[in-house]
Design a protein around this motif. Sequence first.
Motif, PDB file in Angstrom:
ATOM      1  N   ILE A   8       0.814  -1.223   0.000  1.00 15.57           N
ATOM      2  CA  ILE A   8       0.000   0.000   0.000  1.00 15.57           C
ATOM      3  C   ILE A   8       0.845   1.269   0.000  1.00 15.57           C
ATOM      4  CG2 ILE A   8      -1.948  -1.138   1.131  1.00 15.57           C
ATOM      5  CD1 ILE A   8      -1.116   0.393   3.713  1.00 15.57           C
ATOM      6  N   LEU A   9       2.159   1.117   0.123  1.00 13.59           N
ATOM      7  CA  LEU A   9       3.041   2.281   0.166  1.00 13.59           C
ATOM      8  C   LEU A   9       3.309   2.821  -1.235  1.00 13.59           C
ATOM      9  CD1 LEU A   9       5.555   0.890   2.781  1.00 13.59           C
ATOM     10  CD2 LEU A   9       3.791   2.614   3.172  1.00 13.59           C
ATOM     11  N   GLN A  10       3.522   4.103  -1.324  1.00 10.79           N
ATOM     12  CA  GLN A  10       3.810   4.735  -2.604  1.00 10.79           C
ATOM     13  C   GLN A  10       5.307   4.731  -2.920  1.00 10.79           C
ATOM     14  OE1 GLN A  10       1.311   5.733  -4.680  1.00 10.79           O
ATOM     15  NE2 GLN A  10       0.025   4.807  -3.103  1.00 10.79           N
ATOM     16  N   SER A  11       6.121   4.622  -1.912  1.00 10.19           N
ATOM     17  CA  SER A  11       7.572   4.684  -2.067  1.00 10.19           C
ATOM     18  C   SER A  11       8.139   3.294  -2.382  1.00 10.19           C
ATOM     19  CB  SER A  11       8.190   5.221  -0.768  1.00 10.19           C
ATOM     20  OG  SER A  11       9.559   4.929  -0.714  1.00 10.19           O
ATOM     21  N   ASN A  12       8.836   3.182  -3.509  1.00 14.37           N
ATOM     22  CA  ASN A  12       9.417   1.896  -3.888  1.00 14.37           C
ATOM     23  C   ASN A  12      10.465   1.400  -2.890  1.00 14.37           C
ATOM     24  OD1 ASN A  12       7.721   1.858  -6.043  1.00 14.37           O
ATOM     25  ND2 ASN A  12       9.279   2.273  -7.575  1.00 14.37           N
ATOM     26  N   PRO A  13      11.338   2.278  -2.370  1.00 14.47           N
ATOM     27  CA  PRO A  13      12.290   1.784  -1.354  1.00 14.47           C
ATOM     28  C   PRO A  13      11.570   1.240  -0.116  1.00 14.47           C
ATOM     29  CG  PRO A  13      13.047   3.888  -2.217  1.00 14.47           C
ATOM     30  CD  PRO A  13      11.661   3.653  -2.762  1.00 14.47           C
ATOM     31  N   GLU A  14      10.478   1.842   0.272  1.00 17.73           N
ATOM     32  CA  GLU A  14       9.707   1.359   1.424  1.00 17.73           C
ATOM     33  C   GLU A  14       9.036   0.022   1.100  1.00 17.73           C
ATOM     34  OE1 GLU A  14       9.007   2.682   4.770  1.00 17.73           O
ATOM     35  OE2 GLU A  14      10.947   3.489   4.195  1.00 17.73           O
ATOM     36  N   GLN A  15       8.538  -0.114  -0.117  1.00 15.96           N
ATOM     37  CA  GLN A  15       7.941  -1.388  -0.527  1.00 15.96           C
ATOM     38  C   GLN A  15       8.978  -2.501  -0.445  1.00 15.96           C
ATOM     39  OE1 GLN A  15       6.472  -0.594  -4.467  1.00 15.96           O
ATOM     40  NE2 GLN A  15       4.460   0.042  -3.736  1.00 15.96           N
ATOM     41  N   LYS A  16      10.178  -2.231  -0.941  1.00 20.25           N
ATOM     42  CA  LYS A  16      11.253  -3.219  -0.892  1.00 20.25           C
ATOM     43  C   LYS A  16      11.614  -3.563   0.547  1.00 20.25           C
ATOM     44  CE  LYS A  16      13.629  -2.728  -5.251  1.00 20.25           C
ATOM     45  NZ  LYS A  16      14.922  -2.684  -5.905  1.00 20.25           N
ATOM     46  N   LYS A  17      11.594  -2.564   1.405  1.00 15.62           N
ATOM     47  CA  LYS A  17      11.936  -2.790   2.806  1.00 15.62           C
ATOM     48  C   LYS A  17      10.952  -3.765   3.446  1.00 15.62           C
ATOM     49  CE  LYS A  17      11.178   0.321   6.101  1.00 15.62           C
ATOM     50  NZ  LYS A  17      11.313   1.537   6.924  1.00 15.62           N
ATOM     51  N   PHE A  18       9.660  -3.573   3.188  1.00 17.31           N
ATOM     52  CA  PHE A  18       8.664  -4.457   3.780  1.00 17.31           C
ATOM     53  C   PHE A  18       8.707  -5.856   3.165  1.00 17.31           C
ATOM     54  CE2 PHE A  18       7.082  -0.613   5.653  1.00 17.31           C
ATOM     55  CZ  PHE A  18       6.644  -1.053   6.895  1.00 17.31           C
ATOM     56  N   MET A  19       9.045  -5.950   1.898  1.00 10.79           N
ATOM     57  CA  MET A  19       9.231  -7.281   1.307  1.00 10.79           C
ATOM     58  C   MET A  19      10.428  -7.973   1.949  1.00 10.79           C
ATOM     59  SD  MET A  19       6.849  -8.235  -0.622  1.00 10.79           S
ATOM     60  CE  MET A  19       7.653  -9.738  -1.143  1.00 10.79           C
ATOM     61  N   GLY A  20      11.439  -7.200   2.279  1.00 12.22           N
ATOM     62  CA  GLY A  20      12.589  -7.767   2.995  1.00 12.22           C
ATOM     63  C   GLY A  20      12.174  -8.315   4.349  1.00 12.22           C
ATOM     64  N   TYR A  21      11.306  -7.586   5.049  1.00  9.77           N
ATOM     65  CA  TYR A  21      10.794  -8.074   6.337  1.00  9.77           C
ATOM     66  C   TYR A  21      10.031  -9.389   6.142  1.00  9.77           C
ATOM     67  CZ  TYR A  21      11.536  -3.293   8.183  1.00  9.77           C
ATOM     68  OH  TYR A  21      12.065  -2.094   8.562  1.00  9.77           O
ATOM     69  N   ALA A  22       9.218  -9.444   5.091  1.00 10.98           N
ATOM     70  CA  ALA A  22       8.435 -10.653   4.806  1.00 10.98           C
ATOM     71  C   ALA A  22       9.354 -11.833   4.510  1.00 10.98           C
ATOM     72  CB  ALA A  22       7.478 -10.406   3.640  1.00 10.98           C
ATOM     73  N   ASN A  61      12.475  -8.003  -6.335  1.00 10.78           N
ATOM     74  CA  ASN A  61      13.404  -7.582  -7.406  1.00 10.78           C
ATOM     75  C   ASN A  61      12.685  -6.844  -8.525  1.00 10.78           C
ATOM     76  OD1 ASN A  61      15.501  -8.688  -5.976  1.00 10.78           O
ATOM     77  ND2 ASN A  61      15.615 -10.556  -7.202  1.00 10.78           N
ATOM     78  N   GLY A  62      11.392  -7.075  -8.681  1.00 12.15           N
ATOM     79  CA  GLY A  62      10.613  -6.399  -9.711  1.00 12.15           C
ATOM     80  C   GLY A  62      10.152  -5.005  -9.333  1.00 12.15           C
ATOM     81  N   ILE A  63      10.299  -4.654  -8.066  1.00 12.31           N
ATOM     82  CA  ILE A  63       9.931  -3.297  -7.626  1.00 12.31           C
ATOM     83  C   ILE A  63      11.025  -2.351  -8.088  1.00 12.31           C
ATOM     84  CG2 ILE A  63       9.506  -1.787  -5.653  1.00 12.31           C
ATOM     85  CD1 ILE A  63       8.581  -4.336  -4.111  1.00 12.31           C
ATOM     86  N   LYS A  64      10.665  -1.362  -8.847  1.00  9.83           N
ATOM     87  CA  LYS A  64      11.650  -0.414  -9.401  1.00  9.83           C
ATOM     88  C   LYS A  64      12.047   0.637  -8.398  1.00  9.83           C
ATOM     89  CE  LYS A  64      11.541  -2.357 -13.384  1.00  9.83           C
ATOM     90  NZ  LYS A  64      12.283  -3.538 -13.439  1.00  9.83           N
TER      91      LYS A  64
END
Length: 117
Positions: free
Chosen positions: A56-70, A114-117
């Motif tokens: 739900i985040l707009q920021s790609n670095p934040e999206q990657k961070k949460f995927m890292g947590y997952a 890896n697909g998150i830009k």
Amino acid sequence: MKFKFEKLIVWQKAMELGEEVNGISSKFPKKEMFNLSSQLLRAVDSVALNISEGAILQSNPEQKKFMGYAIRSLAEVVTCLHKARRRDYITEEEFERFYQKSFDLMNMMIAFRNGIK
């Protein structure tokens, strides 16, 4: 109408794994209720929770961070499964089935991240 994350296959697979793991953890001895069982359930729930929070985040670095947590939570799930097998709380067949599901989900999550830009 659906939330964006509900359409993600990776989230759907994480939800399925969480429910299946919840079922096997009920077989653990009572002495593990606040230890391994609790840790396993929190870790497996954390996988889907972090995927949805990141989506739900707009920021790609934040999206990657949460995927890292997952991803890290799923690694914790696998370790808990190893412990459950070594303690004979689950059968070798159950371990192999959940291990394979976890392995497949891990690959999906890494590809998604890896697909998150």
